[in-house]
Design a protein around this motif. Structure first.
Motif, short mmCIF file in Angstrom:
data_model
loop_
_atom_site.label_atom_id
_atom_site.label_comp_id
_atom_site.label_asym_id
_atom_site.label_seq_id
_atom_site.Cartn_x
_atom_site.Cartn_y
_atom_site.Cartn_z
N LEU A 36 -13.85 -6.38 -3.05
CA LEU A 36 -12.69 -6.87 -2.31
C LEU A 36 -11.66 -7.48 -3.25
O LEU A 36 -10.45 -7.25 -3.09
CB LEU A 36 -13.14 -7.90 -1.27
N LEU A 37 -12.11 -8.22 -4.25
CA LEU A 37 -11.18 -8.83 -5.20
C LEU A 37 -10.44 -7.78 -6.02
O LEU A 37 -9.22 -7.86 -6.21
CB LEU A 37 -11.94 -9.77 -6.13
N VAL A 38 -11.19 -6.76 -6.52
CA VAL A 38 -10.54 -5.70 -7.30
C VAL A 38 -9.56 -4.92 -6.44
O VAL A 38 -8.46 -4.57 -6.88
CB VAL A 38 -11.61 -4.77 -7.91
N CYS A 39 -9.94 -4.64 -5.18
CA CYS A 39 -9.04 -3.91 -4.28
C CYS A 39 -7.79 -4.72 -3.97
O CYS A 39 -6.69 -4.17 -3.87
CB CYS A 39 -9.77 -3.57 -2.98
N THR A 40 -7.94 -6.02 -3.84
CA THR A 40 -6.78 -6.88 -3.60
C THR A 40 -5.81 -6.82 -4.77
O THR A 40 -4.59 -6.71 -4.59
CB THR A 40 -7.23 -8.33 -3.36
N LEU A 41 -6.35 -6.88 -5.99
CA LEU A 41 -5.50 -6.74 -7.17
C LEU A 41 -4.81 -5.39 -7.19
O LEU A 41 -3.62 -5.28 -7.53
CB LEU A 41 -6.34 -6.91 -8.44
N GLY A 42 -5.55 -4.33 -6.82
CA GLY A 42 -4.96 -3.00 -6.81
C GLY A 42 -3.85 -2.83 -5.79
O GLY A 42 -2.88 -2.11 -6.03
N ILE A 43 -3.99 -3.49 -4.65
CA ILE A 43 -2.98 -3.39 -3.59
C ILE A 43 -1.71 -4.18 -3.95
O ILE A 43 -0.59 -3.72 -3.73
CB ILE A 43 -3.56 -3.90 -2.25
N PHE A 44 -1.89 -5.36 -4.52
CA PHE A 44 -0.75 -6.27 -4.71
C PHE A 44 -0.08 -6.13 -6.07
O PHE A 44 0.96 -6.75 -6.29
CB PHE A 44 -1.20 -7.72 -4.50
N THR A 45 -0.65 -5.36 -6.99
CA THR A 45 -0.05 -5.20 -8.31
C THR A 45 0.12 -3.73 -8.63
O THR A 45 -0.56 -2.87 -8.07
CB THR A 45 -0.91 -5.87 -9.40
N ASP A 311 -10.77 2.30 -12.71
CA ASP A 311 -9.46 2.84 -12.37
C ASP A 311 -8.37 1.80 -12.54
O ASP A 311 -7.24 2.12 -12.94
CB ASP A 311 -9.47 3.36 -10.93
N PHE A 312 -8.69 0.54 -12.24
CA PHE A 312 -7.72 -0.53 -12.48
C PHE A 312 -7.37 -0.61 -13.96
O PHE A 312 -6.19 -0.74 -14.34
CB PHE A 312 -8.30 -1.86 -11.99
N LEU A 313 -8.38 -0.49 -14.82
CA LEU A 313 -8.14 -0.49 -16.27
C LEU A 313 -7.36 0.74 -16.69
O LEU A 313 -6.47 0.67 -17.55
CB LEU A 313 -9.46 -0.55 -17.03
N ALA A 314 -7.68 1.90 -16.09
CA ALA A 314 -6.98 3.14 -16.44
C ALA A 314 -5.50 3.06 -16.11
O ALA A 314 -4.66 3.66 -16.81
CB ALA A 314 -7.62 4.32 -15.71
N LEU A 318 -2.65 1.13 -20.65
CA LEU A 318 -1.51 1.74 -21.35
C LEU A 318 -0.28 1.83 -20.45
O LEU A 318 0.52 2.75 -20.59
CB LEU A 318 -1.89 3.14 -21.87
N ALA A 319 -0.14 0.90 -19.51
CA ALA A 319 0.99 0.92 -18.57
C ALA A 319 2.31 0.97 -19.34
O ALA A 319 2.46 0.32 -20.39
CB ALA A 319 0.94 -0.30 -17.67
#
Length: 345
Positions: A36-45, A311-314, A318-319
């Motif tokens: 849930l925490l990783v998904c929250t980061l993915g949604i909001f960033t 996937d968050f790291l991917a 290199l953003a």
């Protein structure tokens, strides 16, 4: 251990079974909260800047067309695909490792992932279909054909041994990898580049239509895995012992192979092959839960967490450029495999 009315009764001292159940439950809750925490980061960033208020407005049903496209059709679709694919590979790995009684018995080690890739590439490069239902069907059929060959070639007079199945799968997987390279080299430049990029495993530009078949099939496959978990756990005592306790070993083995291959093929159809996830997730789940065998629910949650994190790291390392998530899991999985081999010495 004793038997009563055809059922297995485990005799564990002093409430140990209750402690194991609580430990597995807490491990599952921890994995769920981490997901849930990783998904929250993915949604909001993300690379496209959207404020927290705008994201909440979109999730509440409002927002502009652009904001809804970014949040719903890109970020949320990508997260749901990562959760489903990661959980599917975690379940597949738990099935194969329990079946072979070996921590190396995962679909990418014993050739089923390579076979699914061969089926998908055949559809993509020979049949000319795009990624989607066609490639998904090819991946599942390729995996099932590989499983049938491995089962047939590894069967002996005393049945299918775990080590024999792993060695046979490694050999067949190596041959199929050569077939995959041959298919790519014989294709035209544009198709070959597209197919080669697909074999890296990626969640970039994933859509709801690509992940919807897996999202619909996953609950059924999860239920099938839960049903198989008990007889597979009993089969770890040996085929003769489990057969004496009423387990139909060959039927359970074929069912586990079928469900595991379908999980693997369906996951590959969405993202392409994701290396080492099915290998690492079940073992990490067992170590976190600290219970005998591989806990099914925890293995699925661990796989989902690993893929979402990778996937968050991917997306961020290199953003603004995004790398295929399969490259991240491959790098981390290689380190994990060396650690696992070192622990086995």
């Amino acid at each position: 251990m004793s038997t009563h009315a055809g059922q297995v009764v485990l005799s564990l001292p002093g409430g140990r079974s209750l402690r194991l159940a609580r430990r597995a439950l807490w491990a599952g809750l921890v994995m769920a909260v981490a997901c849930l925490l990783v998904c929250t980061l993915g949604i909001f960033t993300g690379t496209y800047h959207i404020t927290t208020g705008q994201v909440l407005e979109v999730l509440g049903g409002g927002g502009t067309t652009t904001d809804r496209f970014i949040v719903i059709d890109q970020r949320l679709a990508r997260l749901c695909a990562a959760l489903a694919v990661g959980a599917s590979l975690g379940l597949a790995g738990s099935l194969f490792q329990t079946l072979t009684r070996n921590p190396l018995g995962s679909p990418d080690i014993i050739g089923f992932t390579t076979g699914s890739t061969t089926g998908a590439l055949a559809v993509l490069l020979i049949g000319g279909a795009g990624t989607g239902v066609g490639a998904g069907g090819g991946a599942v059929l390729g995996g099932l054909a590989t499983a049938a060959l491995v089962q047939m070639m590894s069967s002996g007079r005393r049945g299918t041994g775990g080590s024999r199945l792993i060695i046979t799968g490694i050999a067949l997987g190596a041959m199929l990898a050569s077939v995959n390279d041959y298919l790519i080299t014989r294709a035209d430049i544009e198709s070959a580049e597209s197919a080669k990029a697909w074999t890296f495993g990626s969640l970039n530009a994933i859509t709801w239509s690509q992940s919807l078949p897996l999202l619909l099939a996953f609950p059924v496959l999860l239920a099938a895995t839960a049903v198989l978990a008990r007889p597979l756990r009993m089969m770890e005592m040996g085929d003769d012992t489990s057969a004496g306790l009423g387990v139909r070993t060959e039927h359970v083995r074929f069912a586990a192979l079928g469900v595991g291959v379908i999980l693997t093929g369906a996951a590959i159809a969405v993202t392409g092959p994701i290396g080492f996830l099915a290998l690492a997730a079940p073992q990490l789940a067992r170590r976190v839960a600290r219970v005998p065998g591989v806990p099914v629910a925890t293995a699925a949650l661990t796989g989902a967490l690993l893929l979402c994190t990778a996937d968050f790291l991917a997306q961020r390392v290199l953003a603004p450029f995004q790398i295929p998530v399969g490259l991240v899991t491959g790098a981390l999985g290689g380190l994990y495999l060396m650690w696992l081999l070192w622990r086995q010495e």
